[in-house]
Motif scaffolding. Sequence first.
Motif, PDB file in Angstrom:
ATOM      1  N   PHE A 101       0.814  -1.212   0.000  1.00  0.00           N
ATOM      2  CA  PHE A 101       0.000   0.000   0.000  1.00  0.00           C
ATOM      3  C   PHE A 101       0.850   1.265   0.000  1.00  0.00           C
ATOM      4  O   PHE A 101       0.350   2.349  -0.309  1.00  0.00           O
ATOM      5  CB  PHE A 101      -0.968   0.003   1.184  1.00  0.00           C
ATOM      6  N   ALA A 102       2.131   1.171   0.335  1.00  0.00           N
ATOM      7  CA  ALA A 102       3.029   2.323   0.234  1.00  0.00           C
ATOM      8  C   ALA A 102       3.428   2.574  -1.210  1.00  0.00           C
ATOM      9  O   ALA A 102       3.672   3.711  -1.613  1.00  0.00           O
ATOM     10  CB  ALA A 102       4.271   2.111   1.097  1.00  0.00           C
ATOM     11  N   HIS A 103       3.499   1.514  -2.003  1.00  0.00           N
ATOM     12  CA  HIS A 103       3.804   1.647  -3.430  1.00  0.00           C
ATOM     13  C   HIS A 103       2.510   1.951  -4.176  1.00  0.00           C
ATOM     14  O   HIS A 103       1.477   1.329  -3.919  1.00  0.00           O
ATOM     15  CB  HIS A 103       4.426   0.352  -3.958  1.00  0.00           C
ATOM     16  N   LYS A 145      12.270   5.645  -3.540  1.00  0.00           N
ATOM     17  CA  LYS A 145      11.498   6.862  -3.801  1.00  0.00           C
ATOM     18  C   LYS A 145      10.372   7.099  -2.804  1.00  0.00           C
ATOM     19  O   LYS A 145      10.267   8.166  -2.213  1.00  0.00           O
ATOM     20  CB  LYS A 145      10.934   6.800  -5.222  1.00  0.00           C
ATOM     21  N   HIS A 146       9.489   6.128  -2.609  1.00  0.00           N
ATOM     22  CA  HIS A 146       8.229   6.369  -1.909  1.00  0.00           C
ATOM     23  C   HIS A 146       8.408   6.381  -0.396  1.00  0.00           C
ATOM     24  O   HIS A 146       9.018   5.482   0.181  1.00  0.00           O
ATOM     25  CB  HIS A 146       7.203   5.299  -2.294  1.00  0.00           C
ATOM     26  N   HIS A 147       7.848   7.405   0.238  1.00  0.00           N
ATOM     27  CA  HIS A 147       7.860   7.499   1.688  1.00  0.00           C
ATOM     28  C   HIS A 147       6.774   6.580   2.249  1.00  0.00           C
ATOM     29  O   HIS A 147       5.652   6.558   1.740  1.00  0.00           O
ATOM     30  CB  HIS A 147       7.596   8.946   2.115  1.00  0.00           C
ATOM     31  N   PRO A 148       7.066   5.830   3.319  1.00  0.00           N
ATOM     32  CA  PRO A 148       6.104   4.814   3.781  1.00  0.00           C
ATOM     33  C   PRO A 148       4.805   5.379   4.348  1.00  0.00           C
ATOM     34  O   PRO A 148       3.781   4.690   4.351  1.00  0.00           O
ATOM     35  CB  PRO A 148       6.885   4.063   4.867  1.00  0.00           C
ATOM     36  N   PHE A 176       1.443   7.447   1.503  1.00  0.00           N
ATOM     37  CA  PHE A 176       0.435   6.412   1.762  1.00  0.00           C
ATOM     38  C   PHE A 176      -0.961   7.035   1.758  1.00  0.00           C
ATOM     39  O   PHE A 176      -1.179   8.120   2.296  1.00  0.00           O
ATOM     40  CB  PHE A 176       0.714   5.758   3.115  1.00  0.00           C
ATOM     41  N   SER A 177      -1.919   6.335   1.149  1.00  0.00           N
ATOM     42  CA  SER A 177      -3.301   6.805   1.080  1.00  0.00           C
ATOM     43  C   SER A 177      -4.218   5.850   1.827  1.00  0.00           C
ATOM     44  O   SER A 177      -4.404   4.703   1.396  1.00  0.00           O
ATOM     45  CB  SER A 177      -3.755   6.931  -0.376  1.00  0.00           C
ATOM     46  N   ALA A 178      -4.788   6.333   2.929  1.00  0.00           N
ATOM     47  CA  ALA A 178      -5.743   5.509   3.669  1.00  0.00           C
ATOM     48  C   ALA A 178      -6.967   5.198   2.824  1.00  0.00           C
ATOM     49  O   ALA A 178      -7.564   4.120   2.944  1.00  0.00           O
ATOM     50  CB  ALA A 178      -6.151   6.230   4.953  1.00  0.00           C
ATOM     51  N   GLU A 179      -7.338   6.122   1.956  1.00  0.00           N
ATOM     52  CA  GLU A 179      -8.503   5.911   1.091  1.00  0.00           C
ATOM     53  C   GLU A 179      -8.279   4.730   0.151  1.00  0.00           C
ATOM     54  O   GLU A 179      -9.217   4.006  -0.183  1.00  0.00           O
ATOM     55  CB  GLU A 179      -8.800   7.175   0.285  1.00  0.00           C
ATOM     56  N   HIS A 238      -1.080   1.250   9.763  1.00  0.00           N
ATOM     57  CA  HIS A 238       0.004   1.418   8.792  1.00  0.00           C
ATOM     58  C   HIS A 238       0.913   2.576   9.215  1.00  0.00           C
ATOM     59  O   HIS A 238       2.131   2.417   9.333  1.00  0.00           O
ATOM     60  CB  HIS A 238      -0.583   1.692   7.402  1.00  0.00           C
ATOM     61  N   SER A 239       0.310   3.721   9.447  1.00  0.00           N
ATOM     62  CA  SER A 239       1.092   4.892   9.830  1.00  0.00           C
ATOM     63  C   SER A 239       1.653   4.758  11.240  1.00  0.00           C
ATOM     64  O   SER A 239       2.809   5.109  11.506  1.00  0.00           O
ATOM     65  CB  SER A 239       0.241   6.150   9.720  1.00  0.00           C
TER      66      SER A 239
END
Length: 286
Positions: free
Chosen positions: A73-75, A238-241, A245-248, A265-266
């Motif tokens: 879900f982070a990617h 690249k992606h910050h964890p 991240f999108s909860a939606e 997750h957060s």
Amino acid sequence: MNSNLWIEEKFEDFLGLKFKVEKVLFSGQSEFQSVDIVETKGHGKMLLNDGLVMVTERDEFAYHDMISHVPLFAHPSPKNVLVIGGGDGGTAREVLRHSSVDKCTMVEIDSMVVDACREFIPQTAKDLDHEKLTLIIGDGVEFVKSTDEKFDVIIVDSTDPIGPAQPLFGEEFYQDVYKCLSDDGIVVSQGESSWYAMDIQQSLLKVLNTVFPKSYLYSFSNLTYPGGLWSFTFATKKHHPTNDFSAERVEASGLTFDYYNAALHSASFALPNFVKKGLEGLIDND
């Protein structure tokens, strides 16, 4: 059957975890390790490698949810995923629940673990014949060294850094992992206990920091690993964890989980002060 049969996992020379055994289902010695599956009174079926608890039916979802869904879900769009290790099948099972994943490759060194879990722990092994899964019995270290394939997410689902898993904690291995990740790829690895193995965490994070621009640690709780509080490392190109991240997106996926959720997750990246102090300079805090 001996009604007083217990198994005990001993940690170093000061801690033991004991489990009541109802029945021994499988016991074997592979080229790499001893492999045992037992039926326990309080934790269901349990897999042990070299006498160390790997999986129990009661709490396996905590480990497998967190090693899989956090990076996936982070990617933003993981399509090609590599699992190194994970012979019980639980990590691949969770990866394959994501509709964005077109292919999951699993490289497990010990066929005895795979075969025993297929027969005795279908709860974790049920998707080892999934049409999107390519199962390779082989050395994950050699696989990442030789493959030309690019992966969006790589999950290193390994045992402790002893025996066949030891090279999975080394710099050369992670240089090869970096090479076969896509330009925005993420690697998550089994990251040990901050209570009892912070020295291993420090060593692994030092390796990750020499290879990746950003490295993090996140935690989860479980019933059967020494200390209860366990961790995964998260290294990314690249992606910050959490910032990316999108909860939606979790809600829109339609997936349900026994452990993982968007808030967790957060929260899993919020570390106790003793961990932040012990890993100061080794994890990114942005």
